[in-house]
Design an enzyme around this catalytic site. Structure first.
Site, PDB file in Angstrom:
ATOM      1  N   GLU A 239       0.842  -1.214   0.000  1.00 48.59           N
ATOM      2  CA  GLU A 239       0.000   0.000   0.000  1.00 48.59           C
ATOM      3  C   GLU A 239       0.870   1.255   0.000  1.00 48.59           C
ATOM      4  O   GLU A 239       0.547   2.251  -0.640  1.00 48.59           O
ATOM      5  CB  GLU A 239      -0.936  -0.017   1.215  1.00 48.59           C
TER       6      GLU A 239
ATOM      7  N   GLU B 211      -3.804  -9.374   3.437  1.00 48.01           N
ATOM      8  CA  GLU B 211      -4.602  -9.070   4.634  1.00 48.01           C
ATOM      9  C   GLU B 211      -5.754 -10.040   4.832  1.00 48.01           C
ATOM     10  O   GLU B 211      -6.138 -10.353   5.950  1.00 48.01           O
ATOM     11  CB  GLU B 211      -5.155  -7.637   4.553  1.00 48.01           C
TER      12      GLU B 211
HETATM   13  C1  3H9 Z   1      -1.630  -4.990   7.050  1.00 51.09           C
HETATM   14  O1  3H9 Z   1      -0.665  -4.615   6.466  1.00 51.09           O
HETATM   15  C2  3H9 Z   1      -2.876  -4.144   7.288  1.00 51.09           C
HETATM   16  C3  3H9 Z   1      -2.900  -2.916   6.447  1.00 51.09           C
HETATM   17  O2  3H9 Z   1      -3.503  -3.213   5.198  1.00 51.09           O
HETATM   18  C4  3H9 Z   1      -3.745  -1.844   7.052  1.00 51.09           C
HETATM   19  C5  3H9 Z   1      -3.531  -1.482   8.469  1.00 51.09           C
HETATM   20  C6  3H9 Z   1      -4.323  -0.293   8.915  1.00 51.09           C
HETATM   21  N1  3H9 Z   1       4.188  -7.784  11.658  1.00 51.09           N
HETATM   22  O3  3H9 Z   1       7.237 -15.477   8.455  1.00 51.09           O
HETATM   23  P1  3H9 Z   1       8.600 -15.374   9.024  1.00 51.09           P
HETATM   24  C7  3H9 Z   1       7.400 -11.719  12.162  1.00 51.09           C
HETATM   25  S1  3H9 Z   1      -1.704  -6.513   7.741  1.00 51.09           S
HETATM   26  C8  3H9 Z   1       4.835  -8.225  12.747  1.00 51.09           C
HETATM   27  O4  3H9 Z   1       9.104 -16.518   9.821  1.00 51.09           O
HETATM   28  P2  3H9 Z   1       9.738 -15.397   6.366  1.00 51.09           P
HETATM   29  C9  3H9 Z   1       7.007 -13.169  12.334  1.00 51.09           C
HETATM   30  O5  3H9 Z   1       6.029 -13.307  13.335  1.00 51.09           O
HETATM   31  C10 3H9 Z   1      -0.122  -7.213   7.443  1.00 51.09           C
HETATM   32  N2  3H9 Z   1       5.642  -9.292  12.727  1.00 51.09           N
HETATM   33  O6  3H9 Z   1       9.685 -14.997   7.905  1.00 51.09           O
HETATM   34  C11 3H9 Z   1       8.335 -13.792  12.702  1.00 51.09           C
HETATM   35  O7  3H9 Z   1       8.544 -13.521  14.072  1.00 51.09           O
HETATM   36  P3  3H9 Z   1       9.226 -14.616  15.017  1.00 51.09           P
HETATM   37  C12 3H9 Z   1      -0.028  -7.720   6.080  1.00 51.09           C
HETATM   38  C13 3H9 Z   1       5.789  -9.929  11.572  1.00 51.09           C
HETATM   39  O8  3H9 Z   1      10.976 -14.807   5.857  1.00 51.09           O
HETATM   40  C14 3H9 Z   1       9.341 -12.986  11.901  1.00 51.09           C
HETATM   41  O9  3H9 Z   1       8.684 -11.767  11.582  1.00 51.09           O
HETATM   42  N3  3H9 Z   1       1.220  -8.426   5.918  1.00 51.09           N
HETATM   43  C15 3H9 Z   1       5.146  -9.520  10.403  1.00 51.09           C
HETATM   44  O10 3H9 Z   1       9.473 -16.846   6.210  1.00 51.09           O
HETATM   45  C16 3H9 Z   1       9.783 -13.673  10.635  1.00 51.09           C
HETATM   46  O11 3H9 Z   1       8.630 -14.051   9.898  1.00 51.09           O
HETATM   47  C17 3H9 Z   1       1.292  -9.770   5.977  1.00 51.09           C
HETATM   48  O12 3H9 Z   1       0.311 -10.433   6.144  1.00 51.09           O
HETATM   49  C18 3H9 Z   1       4.326  -8.380  10.472  1.00 51.09           C
HETATM   50  N4  3H9 Z   1       3.684  -7.896   9.403  1.00 51.09           N
HETATM   51  O13 3H9 Z   1       8.494 -14.656   5.697  1.00 51.09           O
HETATM   52  C19 3H9 Z   1       2.664 -10.347   5.831  1.00 51.09           C
HETATM   53  N5  3H9 Z   1       5.482 -10.364   9.395  1.00 51.09           N
HETATM   54  O14 3H9 Z   1      10.622 -14.744  14.494  1.00 51.09           O
HETATM   55  C20 3H9 Z   1       2.912 -11.321   6.943  1.00 51.09           C
HETATM   56  C21 3H9 Z   1       6.324 -11.265   9.927  1.00 51.09           C
HETATM   57  O15 3H9 Z   1       9.098 -13.991  16.355  1.00 51.09           O
HETATM   58  N6  3H9 Z   1       4.253 -11.886   6.908  1.00 51.09           N
HETATM   59  N7  3H9 Z   1       6.516 -11.013  11.234  1.00 51.09           N
HETATM   60  O16 3H9 Z   1       8.406 -15.886  14.827  1.00 51.09           O
HETATM   61  C22 3H9 Z   1       4.625 -12.842   6.055  1.00 51.09           C
HETATM   62  O17 3H9 Z   1       3.881 -13.296   5.219  1.00 51.09           O
HETATM   63  C23 3H9 Z   1       6.009 -13.383   6.204  1.00 51.09           C
HETATM   64  O18 3H9 Z   1       6.453 -13.097   7.499  1.00 51.09           O
HETATM   65  C24 3H9 Z   1       7.036 -12.804   5.202  1.00 51.09           C
HETATM   66  C25 3H9 Z   1       8.455 -13.260   5.610  1.00 51.09           C
HETATM   67  C26 3H9 Z   1       6.710 -13.306   3.812  1.00 51.09           C
HETATM   68  C27 3H9 Z   1       6.990 -11.294   5.249  1.00 51.09           C
END
Ligand code: 3H9
Length: 712
Positions: free
Chosen positions: A106, A126
């Site tokens: 975004e 999301e």
């Molecule tokens: C959003 O954006 C809403 C908006 O539209 C509007 C708001 C108003 N936040 O997955 P991994 C942590 S909603 C906080 O093992 P990878 C994860 O818990 C968001 N923490 O790594 C982990 O912690 P731990 C939309 C996060 O390399 C560590 O980072 N975004 C977040 O296999 C490593 O993660 C998503 O849905 C976060 N956003 O994959 C993306 N993301 O080590 C969600 C990760 O303590 N994330 N962590 O267990 C992912 O899909 C994957 O983490 C990503 C990396 C592909 C980014």
């Protein structure tokens, strides 16, 4: 949190710094807004590049803040920041490396240009958190890509690779080199050029014909994707707003929809799933071994023994993870067929060699035995493997229920024996149960967990008991479904209730798909049916408890499910997938009830859900009590990633907490009173203790479980 520097004399580079994924926490938002304002007011700055620090662009809003309203509300809101970015009178270029997801994409959409590394990926995931892109994504993306492509990305939440994003027009340029350097050069070339048309908020959405029909169909489709889930429907509504409303009105609609979703139980459940998936990797054992201190021996070569459906899938999964695999099948005709099937799935050879001789497994770091579920056959293979395989090689069995310890005792290396319970199809399904017996070493568990991660699986360490965690809990669920048929329900009624709850398939459709004969064979082995049962034994009782022979009778009729074209439903031909009601089954059930003096009564969907799900949950508490699973979160990960439990309901243990433990207990007591011969309905003592201690939140259950012997 947001670094600000000027390069090449006129370009402000703002880089988001919040490892590991550069999430947009309150501090990042604060830093970002200050940096944007600084760039706006500095007369030396003529263009801006926004990037992620040290690799990834941005993983979106900080999900950890979502459960905490005060965190979420502190610092500027993303919508406000993105508005300032878009309104900037100097060109802003997003330099996307790694990933731009959710709020990260975004942000990039608010920029005037998007530069991507050729290996980057972008997406608005999301929806899988029970949300919608709530910082302008639902309004800007359709204006850029058109409604169709944008809706697909937003409703599926899929990650789009850079190449496809370029074709879609989501990225303006790709580079194989340094993305920030390329973006800086580009930003300089854009300095002073008009920006009006680059601001997506200014653009109308590309027109779409038959708009009403299109969105009606989109809603039906979204409903079908995840039954009972609110987020996909809200996504469709928001995109419709983009297609029909001016930008600011669309933004208001997005905000309203987001507010409803953000505080919903579904978003809470989906967020919980996000963390349970990752938490499963942090395993521990009672001897003190831990995921972060126990070193795993690397595995680079594997052998798979037995190339039936499971063995083939496992071979593909291992080869895709980069292992060199030798696939062993002693039956020559099966070997040829398997070789063709595996090559097809891998689209070529993919590091797999084939052999009809078990000796070929001699050099492997890991052997996965995947012959059919027969203890005697497996024992014989493990005896041979023990002498054939090199010292240090891990010996794994792919079994859904057999005793790992018994297999370990056939070898001279019990500490290197474990179970790897894959789910069919093994190269597709995300779940892997890593089963350790009492003698399995922590290093063996560590190696298997690491391998699971390499295969892209959600790997959960579990203890050794019949059915492990998943199938052990499934048994009472299935049993209640059979009992409900005896009492007057139809497969259609039971399945409809479960599908409305959110399962992709009801229990009877599921059992038609996997084959009724599998359970029949297990029951024969357990002596519950078949030649071992004498004619004078009552048909509906086994070992003092209620038993339903319905599944056995169906198999005796040759009704194995889809594979025979007949099961709980009727299919057009063997192997066909569309289930139709079968009048034969209705009369079969009526005759059965009459024969056993059972009076059919009216059963509603609530009873179906409570009987089936509470029995399953009750067994989940027993699993915790017995120490077979380390936490309720691990049980939930197993159910969501292996058994189709709807994500927006968090998993069975989360669901129990959400319904209220006291209500679950009360329900079980009521049903157990009505069916005292069904011990699975008898509330387990852990559930009682949790209720007695005031039903603590799920992350505190371990304090009540404490004191029980762990099997892990
Ligand atoms: C959003 O954006 C809403 C908006 O539209 C509007 C708001 C108003 N936040 O997955 P991994 C942590 S909603 C906080 O093992 P990878 C994860 O818990 C968001 N923490 O790594 C982990 O912690 P731990 C939309 C996060 O390399 C560590 O980072 N975004 C977040 O296999 C490593 O993660 C998503 O849905 C976060 N956003 O994959 C993306 N993301 O080590 C969600 C990760 O303590 N994330 N962590 O267990 C992912 O899909 C994957 O983490 C990503 C990396 C592909 C980014």
């Amino acid at each position: 949190m947001a670094q600000y520097r000027i390069v090449s004399g006129s370009v402000a580079v703002i880089s988001i710094q919040n490892p590991p994924v550069n999430a947009l926490s309150a501090a990042v938002r604060e830093g970002l807004l200050l940096s944007v304002r600084a760039a706006a007011s500095d007369p030396l700055v003529r263009s801006v590049v926004i990037s992620g620090h040290n690799g990834p662009f941005c993983g979106g809003a900080d999900i950890k803040e979502f459960g905490n309203v005060s965190h979420l509300e502190s610092g500027p809101h993303l919508v406000e920041i993105f508005e300032s970015v878009e309104a900037l009178a100097k060109p802003v270029v997003a330099a996307i490396e790694g990933f731009a997801l959710g709020g990260g994409l975004e942000l990039a959409l608010a920029c005037h240009y998007r530069f991507g590394h050729s290996e980057a990926r972008v997406g608005l995931p999301e929806v899988s958190l029970g949300l919608l892109p709530g910082a302008g994504g639902s309004q800007r993306l359709p204006r850029l890509l058109g409604v169709r492509a944008a809706l697909d990305m937003i409703v599926t939440g899929r990650h789009v690779a850079a190449g496809e994003a370029l074709k879609l027009g989501l990225l303006d340029r790709l580079t194989d080199g340094n993305t920030v350097d390329a973006a800086v050069r580009f930003a300089q070339s854009a300095e002073g050029k008009p920006l009006d048309d680059r601001r997506l908020g200014n653009r109308p959405c590309p027109p779409l014909e038959n708009i009403d029909a299109f969105f009606e169909e989109a809603l039906i489709h979204a409903r079908g994707r995840a039954r009972g889930a609110a987020a996909p429907l809200a996504c469709v509504q928001a995109v419709r707003g983009a297609a029909t409303l001016p930008f600011l009105k669309g933004m208001e609609l997005e905000k309203r929809l987001m507010e409803t979703l953000m505080t919903s139980g579904q978003a809470q459940a989906s967020r919980y799933c996000f963390f349970t998936e990752r938490g499963a990797a942090r395993w521990t054992t009672p001897t003190g071994a831990r995921w972060d201190t126990c070193r795993a021996r690397p595995i680079s070569t594997a052998a798979v023994i037995g190339l039936g459906t499971m063995g083939r899938g496992i071979t593909v999964a291992l080869a895709r993870a980069g292992l060199s695999v030798v696939a062993v099948e002693t039956q020559e005709h099966q070997l040829d067929e398997a070789q063709r099937a595996v090559s097809r799935m891998l689209k070529g050879g993919g590091g797999v060699s084939y052999s009809a001789d078990l000796q070929a497994a001699a050099g492997a770091d890991l052997v996965v035995e995947a012959v059919f579920e027969d203890m005697a056959v497996k024992e014989e293979i493990f005896k041979q493997l023990s002498s054939v395989c090199k010292p240090g090689a891990l010996l794994a069995t792919n079994t859904s229920s057999l005793d790992i310890d018994r297999l370990a005792s056939c070898t001279l290396r019990p500490e290197q024996v474990l179970g790897l319970h894959f789910f069919a199809p093994a190269h597709v399904m995300r779940l892997l149960e890593v089963v350790s017996g009492p003698r399995t070493s922590p290093q063996t568990v560590a190696a298997a967990m690491q391998l699971g991660r390499r295969m892209g699986k959600v790997s959960v360490a579990v203890g050794n008991c019949p059915g492990f965690v998943g199938n052990r809990m499934l048994k009472p669920y299935l049993e209640q479904a059979y009992f409900l048929l005896e009492e007057g329900a139809s497969p259609e009624l039971v399945d409809a209730a479960l599908e409305e709850f959110g399962f992709p398939m009801g229990v009877f459709k599921m059992s038609d798909l996997s084959g009724l004969d599998i359970g029949w064979r297990v029951r024969k082995e357990e002596g519950l049916t078949g030649p071992g049962v004498t004619a004078d034994q009552p048909m509906r009782t086994r070992r003092g408890r209620r038993y339903s022979p319905l599944g056995d009778l169906m198999c005796e009729e040759g009704r194995y499910g889809q594979k025979t074209g007949r099961g709980w439903y009727l299919y057009d031909r063997p192997g066909a997938r569309v289930a139709r009601s079968d009048p034969w089954l209705r009369s079969f059930l009526e005759e059965y009830r009459e024969r056993h003096g059972l009076l059919a009564r009216r059963i509603d969907q609530q009873e179906v859900l409570e009987r089936c799900l509470y029995a399953l949950i009750n067994e989940g508490f027993r699993v915790l009590e017995d120490g077979v699973a380390a936490s309720p979160q691990n049980i939930d990960a197993i159910y969501v990633f292996g058994y189709g439990w709807p994500k927006h309901r968090g998993g069975p243990m989360f669901y129990a907490a959400q319904v209220g433990l006291a209500r679950v207990l009360e329900g079980l007591e009521k049903y157990h009173k009505a069916h005292p011969d069904s011990p699975h309905l008898q509330p387990c003592s852990l559930l009682r203790r949790l209720v007695a201690s005031g039903s603590p939140p799920i992350h505190k259950w371990s304090e009540v479980v404490k004191g029980h012997r762990s099997q892990l």
